[in-house]
Design a protein around this motif. Sequence first.
Motif, PDB file in Angstrom:
ATOM      1  N   ILE A   1       0.843  -1.090   0.192  1.00  0.00           N
ATOM      2  CA  ILE A   1       0.527  -0.251   0.095  1.00  0.00           C
ATOM      3  C   ILE A   1       1.252   1.505   0.385  1.00  0.00           C
ATOM      4  O   ILE A   1       0.474   1.855  -0.755  1.00  0.00           O
ATOM      5  CB  ILE A   1      -0.712  -0.237   1.055  1.00  0.00           C
ATOM      6  CG1 ILE A   1      -1.973  -0.917   0.958  1.00  0.00           C
ATOM      7  CG2 ILE A   1      -2.054   1.547   1.843  1.00  0.00           C
ATOM      8  CD1 ILE A   1      -2.822  -1.523   1.966  1.00  0.00           C
ATOM      9  N   TYR A   2       2.336   1.069   0.407  1.00  0.00           N
ATOM     10  CA  TYR A   2       2.875   2.294   1.201  1.00  0.00           C
ATOM     11  C   TYR A   2       3.645   2.531  -0.238  1.00  0.00           C
ATOM     12  O   TYR A   2       3.304   4.224  -1.084  1.00  0.00           O
ATOM     13  CB  TYR A   2       3.546   1.943   1.561  1.00  0.00           C
ATOM     14  CG  TYR A   2       4.648   3.280   2.777  1.00  0.00           C
ATOM     15  CD1 TYR A   2       3.755   4.090   3.475  1.00  0.00           C
ATOM     16  CD2 TYR A   2       5.789   3.455   1.888  1.00  0.00           C
ATOM     17  CE1 TYR A   2       4.596   6.000   4.013  1.00  0.00           C
ATOM     18  CE2 TYR A   2       6.698   4.779   2.195  1.00  0.00           C
ATOM     19  CZ  TYR A   2       5.922   5.684   3.661  1.00  0.00           C
ATOM     20  OH  TYR A   2       6.566   6.533   4.202  1.00  0.00           O
TER      21      TYR A   2
ATOM     22  N   LYS B   1      10.922  17.736   5.334  1.00  0.00           N
ATOM     23  CA  LYS B   1       9.991  18.859   5.757  1.00  0.00           C
ATOM     24  C   LYS B   1       8.416  18.194   5.661  1.00  0.00           C
ATOM     25  O   LYS B   1       8.105  18.790   6.343  1.00  0.00           O
ATOM     26  CB  LYS B   1       9.555  20.215   4.419  1.00  0.00           C
ATOM     27  CG  LYS B   1      11.034  21.199   4.920  1.00  0.00           C
ATOM     28  CD  LYS B   1      11.426  22.391   3.682  1.00  0.00           C
ATOM     29  CE  LYS B   1      12.180  22.685   3.335  1.00  0.00           C
ATOM     30  NZ  LYS B   1      11.605  23.821   2.315  1.00  0.00           N
ATOM     31  N   GLU B   2       8.593  16.990   5.293  1.00  0.00           N
ATOM     32  CA  GLU B   2       7.478  16.300   5.481  1.00  0.00           C
ATOM     33  C   GLU B   2       7.711  15.382   6.111  1.00  0.00           C
ATOM     34  O   GLU B   2       8.555  14.541   6.319  1.00  0.00           O
ATOM     35  CB  GLU B   2       7.397  15.103   3.818  1.00  0.00           C
ATOM     36  CG  GLU B   2       6.125  14.458   3.716  1.00  0.00           C
ATOM     37  CD  GLU B   2       5.170  14.890   4.459  1.00  0.00           C
ATOM     38  OE1 GLU B   2       4.015  14.135   5.065  1.00  0.00           O
ATOM     39  OE2 GLU B   2       4.437  15.736   3.823  1.00  0.00           O
ATOM     40  N   ARG B   3       6.796  15.366   7.773  1.00  0.00           N
ATOM     41  CA  ARG B   3       6.475  15.502   9.206  1.00  0.00           C
ATOM     42  C   ARG B   3       5.852  14.444   9.220  1.00  0.00           C
ATOM     43  O   ARG B   3       5.286  13.352  10.216  1.00  0.00           O
ATOM     44  CB  ARG B   3       7.898  15.821   9.733  1.00  0.00           C
ATOM     45  CG  ARG B   3       9.000  16.451   9.661  1.00  0.00           C
ATOM     46  CD  ARG B   3       9.399  17.215  10.993  1.00  0.00           C
ATOM     47  NE  ARG B   3      10.751  17.646  10.925  1.00  0.00           N
ATOM     48  CZ  ARG B   3      10.928  18.640  10.371  1.00  0.00           C
ATOM     49  NH1 ARG B   3      10.829  19.596  10.683  1.00  0.00           N
ATOM     50  NH2 ARG B   3      12.269  18.819  10.754  1.00  0.00           N
ATOM     51  N   PHE B   4       4.961  14.946   8.318  1.00  0.00           N
ATOM     52  CA  PHE B   4       3.447  14.345   8.737  1.00  0.00           C
ATOM     53  C   PHE B   4       3.194  12.973   8.908  1.00  0.00           C
ATOM     54  O   PHE B   4       2.828  12.257   9.974  1.00  0.00           O
ATOM     55  CB  PHE B   4       2.270  15.128   7.728  1.00  0.00           C
ATOM     56  CG  PHE B   4       0.189  14.623   9.428  1.00  0.00           C
ATOM     57  CD1 PHE B   4       0.496  14.601  10.154  1.00  0.00           C
ATOM     58  CD2 PHE B   4      -0.388  13.661   7.369  1.00  0.00           C
ATOM     59  CE1 PHE B   4      -0.425  14.856  10.532  1.00  0.00           C
ATOM     60  CE2 PHE B   4      -1.051  13.698   9.021  1.00  0.00           C
ATOM     61  CZ  PHE B   4      -1.926  14.165   9.541  1.00  0.00           C
ATOM     62  N   LEU B   5       2.936  12.050   7.872  1.00  0.00           N
ATOM     63  CA  LEU B   5       2.861  10.617   7.513  1.00  0.00           C
ATOM     64  C   LEU B   5       3.702  10.292   8.362  1.00  0.00           C
ATOM     65  O   LEU B   5       3.912   9.030   8.829  1.00  0.00           O
ATOM     66  CB  LEU B   5       2.946  10.379   5.909  1.00  0.00           C
ATOM     67  CG  LEU B   5       1.866  11.112   5.250  1.00  0.00           C
ATOM     68  CD1 LEU B   5       1.811  10.737   3.320  1.00  0.00           C
ATOM     69  CD2 LEU B   5       0.873  10.388   5.534  1.00  0.00           C
ATOM     70  N   PRO B   6       5.922  10.267   7.978  1.00  0.00           N
ATOM     71  CA  PRO B   6       6.409   9.250   9.299  1.00  0.00           C
ATOM     72  C   PRO B   6       5.805   9.925  10.729  1.00  0.00           C
ATOM     73  O   PRO B   6       6.353   8.234  11.105  1.00  0.00           O
ATOM     74  CB  PRO B   6       8.142  10.577   8.722  1.00  0.00           C
ATOM     75  CG  PRO B   6       7.578  11.250   7.302  1.00  0.00           C
ATOM     76  CD  PRO B   6       6.093  11.295   7.699  1.00  0.00           C
ATOM     77  N   PHE B   7       5.113  10.768  10.355  1.00  0.00           N
ATOM     78  CA  PHE B   7       5.070  10.764  12.801  1.00  0.00           C
ATOM     79  C   PHE B   7       3.745   9.705  12.620  1.00  0.00           C
ATOM     80  O   PHE B   7       3.553   8.935  13.379  1.00  0.00           O
ATOM     81  CB  PHE B   7       4.586  12.359  12.678  1.00  0.00           C
ATOM     82  CG  PHE B   7       3.846  12.277  13.984  1.00  0.00           C
ATOM     83  CD1 PHE B   7       4.901  11.938  15.192  1.00  0.00           C
ATOM     84  CD2 PHE B   7       2.552  12.064  13.857  1.00  0.00           C
ATOM     85  CE1 PHE B   7       4.404  12.461  16.533  1.00  0.00           C
ATOM     86  CE2 PHE B   7       2.068  12.316  15.036  1.00  0.00           C
ATOM     87  CZ  PHE B   7       3.005  11.927  16.876  1.00  0.00           C
ATOM     88  N   LEU B   8       3.140   9.888  11.386  1.00  0.00           N
ATOM     89  CA  LEU B   8       1.979   8.807  11.762  1.00  0.00           C
ATOM     90  C   LEU B   8       2.166   7.349  11.628  1.00  0.00           C
ATOM     91  O   LEU B   8       2.312   6.460  12.428  1.00  0.00           O
ATOM     92  CB  LEU B   8       0.869   8.963  10.545  1.00  0.00           C
ATOM     93  CG  LEU B   8      -0.182  10.198  10.916  1.00  0.00           C
ATOM     94  CD1 LEU B   8      -0.932  10.321   9.698  1.00  0.00           C
ATOM     95  CD2 LEU B   8      -0.677  10.398  12.052  1.00  0.00           C
TER      96      LEU B   8
END
Length: 132
Positions: free
Chosen positions: A20-21, A42-49
Amino acid sequence: MDTIFNPLVGGLLIGLTATIYLLTLGKVIGISGILSQLLFSKERFLPFLFIAGLIIGGAAYGTLTEQTVDFPEIRSPWLLIASGLLVGYGTRLGGGCTSGHGVCGISRLSPRSIVATATFMLAAILTVMVLN
């Protein structure tokens, strides 16, 4: 039955998640790369999730199945920090971690990942043989 069923379900879930990823984001899944994104991009939202999901999922499974992990002894914090830094350096040097190479790389028939996986498996086997 649980000794076969639980790892089988876990492996299928890991494979499904990696698929899926890759299909949705076009990226190979690997915890070292995701942690690197969380810390340095700069993209931290998806890695955090993703990392939060690993922690919450493991905690939920342990709670629901009442499984515990017993650690044999307390380790030195300095030894743990040094070990973590060496593992981090090794994953950067090797171009990925066990999950990236072992799960995603081999399934894509990447020669680099096949060699990397064979190398870290051989190192692990030799380490166990030497220590035991």
